[in-house]
Design a protein around this motif. Structure first.
Motif, PDB file in Angstrom:
ATOM      1  N   GLU A  83       1.010  -1.339   0.045  1.00  0.00           N
ATOM      2  CA  GLU A  83      -0.230  -0.055   0.028  1.00  0.00           C
ATOM      3  C   GLU A  83       1.342   1.465   0.415  1.00  0.00           C
ATOM      4  O   GLU A  83       1.777   1.525  -0.988  1.00  0.00           O
ATOM      5  CB  GLU A  83      -0.930  -0.321   0.948  1.00  0.00           C
ATOM      6  N   ASP A  84       0.499   2.417   1.007  1.00  0.00           N
ATOM      7  CA  ASP A  84       1.259   2.697   0.879  1.00  0.00           C
ATOM      8  C   ASP A  84       2.892   3.506   1.767  1.00  0.00           C
ATOM      9  O   ASP A  84       3.389   4.396   2.036  1.00  0.00           O
ATOM     10  CB  ASP A  84       0.624   4.805   1.036  1.00  0.00           C
ATOM     11  N   ARG A  85       2.858   2.115   2.749  1.00  0.00           N
ATOM     12  CA  ARG A  85       3.897   1.905   3.777  1.00  0.00           C
ATOM     13  C   ARG A  85       5.290   2.589   3.108  1.00  0.00           C
ATOM     14  O   ARG A  85       5.709   2.190   1.817  1.00  0.00           O
ATOM     15  CB  ARG A  85       4.156   0.837   4.286  1.00  0.00           C
ATOM     16  N   PRO A  86       6.097   3.259   3.747  1.00  0.00           N
ATOM     17  CA  PRO A  86       7.150   4.240   3.805  1.00  0.00           C
ATOM     18  C   PRO A  86       7.822   2.866   3.757  1.00  0.00           C
ATOM     19  O   PRO A  86       7.748   2.110   4.660  1.00  0.00           O
ATOM     20  CB  PRO A  86       7.467   4.622   4.456  1.00  0.00           C
ATOM     21  N   VAL A  87       9.478   3.328   3.204  1.00  0.00           N
ATOM     22  CA  VAL A  87      10.173   2.407   2.951  1.00  0.00           C
ATOM     23  C   VAL A  87      11.236   2.907   2.972  1.00  0.00           C
ATOM     24  O   VAL A  87      11.779   3.970   2.410  1.00  0.00           O
ATOM     25  CB  VAL A  87      10.426   1.201   2.021  1.00  0.00           C
ATOM     26  N   ASP A  88      12.695   2.423   4.108  1.00  0.00           N
ATOM     27  CA  ASP A  88      13.685   3.566   4.523  1.00  0.00           C
ATOM     28  C   ASP A  88      14.354   2.260   3.772  1.00  0.00           C
ATOM     29  O   ASP A  88      15.901   2.808   2.964  1.00  0.00           O
ATOM     30  CB  ASP A  88      14.438   2.960   5.198  1.00  0.00           C
ATOM     31  N   ILE A  89      14.533   0.666   3.740  1.00  0.00           N
ATOM     32  CA  ILE A  89      15.730   0.471   3.411  1.00  0.00           C
ATOM     33  C   ILE A  89      15.114  -0.700   2.662  1.00  0.00           C
ATOM     34  O   ILE A  89      14.759  -1.141   3.494  1.00  0.00           O
ATOM     35  CB  ILE A  89      16.974  -0.422   4.448  1.00  0.00           C
ATOM     36  N   LEU A  90      15.593  -0.922   1.373  1.00  0.00           N
ATOM     37  CA  LEU A  90      15.034  -2.345   0.410  1.00  0.00           C
ATOM     38  C   LEU A  90      16.232  -3.798   0.649  1.00  0.00           C
ATOM     39  O   LEU A  90      17.307  -2.934   0.349  1.00  0.00           O
ATOM     40  CB  LEU A  90      14.975  -1.562  -1.010  1.00  0.00           C
ATOM     41  N   ILE A  91      15.761  -5.032   0.712  1.00  0.00           N
ATOM     42  CA  ILE A  91      17.229  -5.784   0.935  1.00  0.00           C
ATOM     43  C   ILE A  91      16.365  -6.373  -0.490  1.00  0.00           C
ATOM     44  O   ILE A  91      15.448  -6.997   0.230  1.00  0.00           O
ATOM     45  CB  ILE A  91      17.497  -6.194   1.854  1.00  0.00           C
ATOM     46  N   ASN A  92      17.385  -6.455  -1.261  1.00  0.00           N
ATOM     47  CA  ASN A  92      17.036  -7.530  -2.762  1.00  0.00           C
ATOM     48  C   ASN A  92      17.825  -9.206  -2.066  1.00  0.00           C
ATOM     49  O   ASN A  92      18.726  -9.426  -2.848  1.00  0.00           O
ATOM     50  CB  ASN A  92      17.059  -6.783  -3.877  1.00  0.00           C
ATOM     51  N   ASN A  93      16.573  -9.985  -1.531  1.00  0.00           N
ATOM     52  CA  ASN A  93      17.617 -10.791  -1.374  1.00  0.00           C
ATOM     53  C   ASN A  93      17.594 -12.358  -1.680  1.00  0.00           C
ATOM     54  O   ASN A  93      17.998 -13.076  -1.855  1.00  0.00           O
ATOM     55  CB  ASN A  93      17.429 -11.005   0.693  1.00  0.00           C
ATOM     56  N   ALA A  94      16.385 -12.243  -2.060  1.00  0.00           N
ATOM     57  CA  ALA A  94      15.234 -13.464  -2.264  1.00  0.00           C
ATOM     58  C   ALA A  94      15.568 -13.586  -4.038  1.00  0.00           C
ATOM     59  O   ALA A  94      16.686 -12.881  -4.719  1.00  0.00           O
ATOM     60  CB  ALA A  94      13.915 -13.223  -2.962  1.00  0.00           C
ATOM     61  N   GLY A  95      16.167 -15.248  -4.230  1.00  0.00           N
ATOM     62  CA  GLY A  95      16.538 -15.697  -5.626  1.00  0.00           C
ATOM     63  C   GLY A  95      16.553 -17.207  -5.362  1.00  0.00           C
ATOM     64  O   GLY A  95      16.532 -17.665  -4.150  1.00  0.00           O
TER      65      GLY A  95
ATOM     66  N   ILE B 277      19.567   1.106  -0.349  1.00  0.00           N
ATOM     67  CA  ILE B 277      19.312  -0.239  -1.095  1.00  0.00           C
ATOM     68  C   ILE B 277      19.886  -1.252  -1.142  1.00  0.00           C
ATOM     69  O   ILE B 277      21.660  -1.110  -1.900  1.00  0.00           O
ATOM     70  CB  ILE B 277      18.866   0.098  -3.111  1.00  0.00           C
ATOM     71  N   ILE B 278      19.684  -2.648  -1.179  1.00  0.00           N
ATOM     72  CA  ILE B 278      20.853  -3.337  -0.680  1.00  0.00           C
ATOM     73  C   ILE B 278      20.773  -4.415  -1.815  1.00  0.00           C
ATOM     74  O   ILE B 278      19.875  -5.468  -1.896  1.00  0.00           O
ATOM     75  CB  ILE B 278      21.372  -3.880   0.598  1.00  0.00           C
ATOM     76  N   ASN B 279      20.981  -4.741  -2.411  1.00  0.00           N
ATOM     77  CA  ASN B 279      21.140  -6.182  -3.794  1.00  0.00           C
ATOM     78  C   ASN B 279      22.748  -7.689  -2.941  1.00  0.00           C
ATOM     79  O   ASN B 279      23.556  -7.338  -3.230  1.00  0.00           O
ATOM     80  CB  ASN B 279      21.468  -5.596  -4.925  1.00  0.00           C
TER      81      ASN B 279
ATOM     82  N   ILE C  85      20.798   8.390  -1.345  1.00  0.00           N
ATOM     83  CA  ILE C  85      20.005   6.327  -1.264  1.00  0.00           C
ATOM     84  C   ILE C  85      21.813   6.268  -1.506  1.00  0.00           C
ATOM     85  O   ILE C  85      22.466   6.238  -2.151  1.00  0.00           O
ATOM     86  CB  ILE C  85      19.438   6.600  -1.895  1.00  0.00           C
ATOM     87  N   ARG C  86      21.854   5.764   0.019  1.00  0.00           N
ATOM     88  CA  ARG C  86      23.063   4.286  -0.681  1.00  0.00           C
ATOM     89  C   ARG C  86      23.268   3.016  -1.220  1.00  0.00           C
ATOM     90  O   ARG C  86      21.943   2.558  -0.974  1.00  0.00           O
ATOM     91  CB  ARG C  86      23.964   4.485   1.548  1.00  0.00           C
ATOM     92  N   VAL C  87      24.136   2.960  -2.000  1.00  0.00           N
ATOM     93  CA  VAL C  87      23.219   1.611  -2.980  1.00  0.00           C
ATOM     94  C   VAL C  87      24.520   0.696  -2.900  1.00  0.00           C
ATOM     95  O   VAL C  87      25.660   0.742  -3.070  1.00  0.00           O
ATOM     96  CB  VAL C  87      22.665   1.788  -4.273  1.00  0.00           C
TER      97      VAL C  87
END
Length: 240
Positions: free
Chosen positions: A71-83, A130-132, A171-173
């Motif tokens: 929905e409209d939840r704020p996000v501070d950190i996105l971690i793309n870990n699924a694989g 963002i952590i990939n 935004i740190r990548v």
């Protein structure tokens, strides 16, 4: 970055490295929203006090459904870990092309699509990250896991380009490059494996310390060898 009070969206957070990242971030005061596909594992994480979302990130519809569920939840950190890991070796017959497509989508297309969808939310925060999660195999491939290696190398390239694009923004990548970690994906490998708890600790340390890369465990050595001789690093890794 101080993770206390930050809202984290962590994909693939119900098992393996992701589960340990979730637990350690929660212990540091972060609010973690984690995704997964296995209902029992998600239920177990919910019992630990995590907010969980069921998500199949092997296709575009699954990514879009996850964004809608937020929905409209704020996000501070996105971690793309699924694989996904998939064997793709033509020496023993013709591999399944559909399995290869699923691996490419989960490991590369889904992080790109999810990052793009959530970038406005991240930009709205005073400090974001963002952590990939790629792999040491993104630096130099092995032989048997050609599709997995290619997908992670693609994510590595995307991460480096995204970092340059967002230069000057708050935004740190970060790219996290694990070695072989003791997870379900590596259960059939008879070799030394890093405990997922330690892998998670090193990834979170990179976030807290503001580093662009988390070269975890033996990947530090691989990065050093690659910096001296890319050909030597490829020659060593291709044998595995």
């Amino acid at each position: 970055m101080n993770v206390a009070g930050k809202t984290v969206l962590l994909t693939g957070g119900s098992a393996g490295i992701g589960r340990e990242i979730a637990r350690q971030l929660k212990a540091k005061g972060a609010e973690v929203i984690l995704t997964g596909r296995d209902p029992d594992r998600l239920a177990a994480m919910a019992a630990e006090g995590f907010e969980t979302l069921s998500a199949d990130l092997s296709n575009a519809a699954g990514v879009d459904a996850l964004v809608a569920a937020l929905e409209d939840r704020p996000v501070d950190i996105l971690i793309n870990n699924a694989g996904l890991g998939v064997a793709h070796d033509v020496r023993g017959g013709l591999p399944d092309p559909d399995a290869a497509d699923g691996c490419f989508y989960a490991n590369l297309s889904a992080p790109v699509r999810l990052t793009t969808a959530l970038l406005p939310r991240l930009r709205a925060r005073p400090q974001a990250a963002i952590i990939n999660v790629t792999s040491g195999l993104a630096i130099a491939p092995n032989t048997a896991s050609s599709v997995y290696c290619a997908s992670k190398a693609g994510l590595r390239s995307f991460t480096m380009s995204l970092r340059a694009q967002l230069k000057g923004e708050p935004i740190r990548v970060i790219e996290a490059l694990p070695p072989v970690v003791d997870t379900q994906m590596t259960a059939d490998r008879d070799m030394s494996k890093m405990p997922p708890q330690e892998c998670a600790r090193q990834i979170i340390a990179a976030l807290e310390q503001g580093r662009d890369e988390a070269n975890v465990g033996m990947v530090k050595l691989l990065r050093a060898v690659y910096s001296l001789s890319p050909a030597l690093a490829r020659k060593v890794m291709i044998r595995f």
